[in-house]
Enzyme design. Structure first.
Site, short mmCIF file in Angstrom:
data_model
loop_
_atom_site.label_atom_id
_atom_site.label_comp_id
_atom_site.label_asym_id
_atom_site.label_seq_id
_atom_site.Cartn_x
_atom_site.Cartn_y
_atom_site.Cartn_z
N THR A 29 6.16 0.51 2.25
CA THR A 29 7.22 1.28 2.92
C THR A 29 6.54 2.35 3.75
O THR A 29 5.93 3.28 3.21
CB THR A 29 8.16 1.91 1.88
OG1 THR A 29 8.81 0.87 1.14
CG2 THR A 29 9.22 2.75 2.58
N LYS A 52 9.30 10.44 -0.85
CA LYS A 52 8.59 9.86 0.29
C LYS A 52 9.55 9.11 1.21
O LYS A 52 9.55 9.28 2.44
CB LYS A 52 7.49 8.92 -0.19
CG LYS A 52 6.87 8.06 0.91
CD LYS A 52 6.13 6.86 0.32
CE LYS A 52 5.85 5.81 1.40
NZ LYS A 52 5.25 4.59 0.84
N LEU A 68 0.83 -1.21 0.00
CA LEU A 68 0.00 0.00 0.00
C LEU A 68 0.86 1.26 0.00
O LEU A 68 2.05 1.21 0.36
CB LEU A 68 -0.93 -0.04 1.21
CG LEU A 68 -1.88 -1.26 1.22
CD1 LEU A 68 -2.50 -1.46 2.59
CD2 LEU A 68 -2.95 -1.09 0.15
N PRO A 69 0.29 2.41 -0.38
CA PRO A 69 1.10 3.62 -0.58
C PRO A 69 1.73 4.22 0.67
O PRO A 69 2.85 4.74 0.61
CB PRO A 69 0.10 4.60 -1.20
CG PRO A 69 -0.98 3.76 -1.77
CD PRO A 69 -1.09 2.58 -0.86
N LYS A 104 14.95 -0.49 5.20
CA LYS A 104 14.52 0.08 3.91
C LYS A 104 14.81 1.58 3.85
O LYS A 104 15.33 2.08 2.84
CB LYS A 104 13.03 -0.18 3.71
CG LYS A 104 12.40 0.52 2.51
CD LYS A 104 12.95 0.01 1.19
CE LYS A 104 12.39 0.79 0.00
NZ LYS A 104 11.00 0.46 -0.30
#
Length: 292
Positions: free
Chosen positions: A94, A244, A65-66, A169
């Site tokens: 992420t 992001k 998901l975003p 990450k």
């Protein structure tokens, strides 16, 4: 073969779900986009009417998901209410470390086993099943998730407890953002100094300046292996997504009093690049801005 709920069929999730179906798993897929559902169906997945419907009877739930708000919403409203307690929950989004840990705590409180497993590799790797997964969770949870992650990736690495995958990450992508900027700067300077860019690549790719941004994702068209630079900087890792991730890294740095000047400068440059109308452009396209 397992029954898998896959929620989130965007540029990354679509390829990942397709690889699970190709491996013979019963993949029940859901996305808000009808077009994404059609692609998933063509790839061998069974479209579901809702996230909850996809989770019903699932042995595995994978979410891609975003942002953290989407993960919390889908888990609270669908996954934790509809999936069997025996399912292994795998979130590949992420998101902030704190959010990953909060969702994992809520899942554990309801009897679920969960891992956070963000990915590295981009769209091509998602389609090819060659992603790298950085996994946070208990050893037991990792053991249950690993066979399914193996189908979608070339490397599946246990980073530590809940949230450790997200921590790895954001550190990795902060490094990637900074090295891509430096790689672009070096090509821009080489060109201004009159060097042939293929010759410069041949030298730098085998010298001390070598990096993944240079040899695997060269930002110059026609130089090195095929990359988004050869497709007018389309179809890769969007600059908005890099921004992001850099923002997540900067938030984490602020929260831990870590000094990250290179990461901060990369975030500033990608903010400017995105603000100039390049949100959907591959992040290596920042070379255009740096060349002026």
């Amino acid at each position: 073969m397992a029954r898998i709920a896959f929620i989130g069929l965007g540029n990354m999730g679509g390829g990942m779900a397709a690889n699970l179906a190709k491996a013979g798993h019963d993949v029940r897929a859901f996305d808000l986009s009808a077009e994404a559902l059609d692609r998933a169906k063509a790839a061998g997945c069974l479209p579901a009417d809702s996230a909850a419907a996809a989770c019903d009877g699932a042995e595995v739930v994978v979410t891609m998901l975003p942002a953290g708000t989407h993960v919390e919403s889908v888990y609270d409203e669908s996954v934790l209410t509809a999936a069997p307690r025996t399912a292994i929950l795998i979130d590949c989004s992420t998101i902030p470390v704190a959010t990953a840990r909060a969702v994992a705590d809520r899942a554990a409180a309801q009897g679920f086993t969960m891992v956070d497993a963000p990915v590295s590799g981009g769209i091509a790797a998602a389609n090819a099943g060659t992603l790298t997964f950085m996994v946070g969770g208990s050893a037991e949870a990792f053991g249950r998730a690993e066979p399914f992650l193996d189908v979608m990736g070339k490397a599946v690495i246990h980073a530590g407890g809940a949230g450790a995958g997200q921590a790895a990450k954001i550190c990795n992508n902060m490094l990637l953002g900074a090295t891509m900027v430096a790689t672009c700067e070096s090509f821009a300077l080489a060109e201004k100094l009159g060097l042939d860019l293929q010759t410069y690549y041949d030298i730098a790719s085998q010298a001390s300046g070598q990096s993944w941004s240079m040899t695997s994702y060269c930002p110059v068209p026609g130089v090195g292996p095929e990359t988004p630079a050869d497709r007018d900087y389309q179809g890769g890792f969007a600059a908005a997504l890099m921004l992001k991730d850099l923002r997540l890294a900067m938030d984490a740095a602020a929260g831990t009093s870590a000094d990250t000047p290179m990461g901060a400068r990369a975030a500033e440059l990608y903010q400017r690049f995105v603000d100039d109308g390049n949100a959907a452009t591959d992040f290596s396209g920042i070379i255009r801005m740096l060349k002026g």
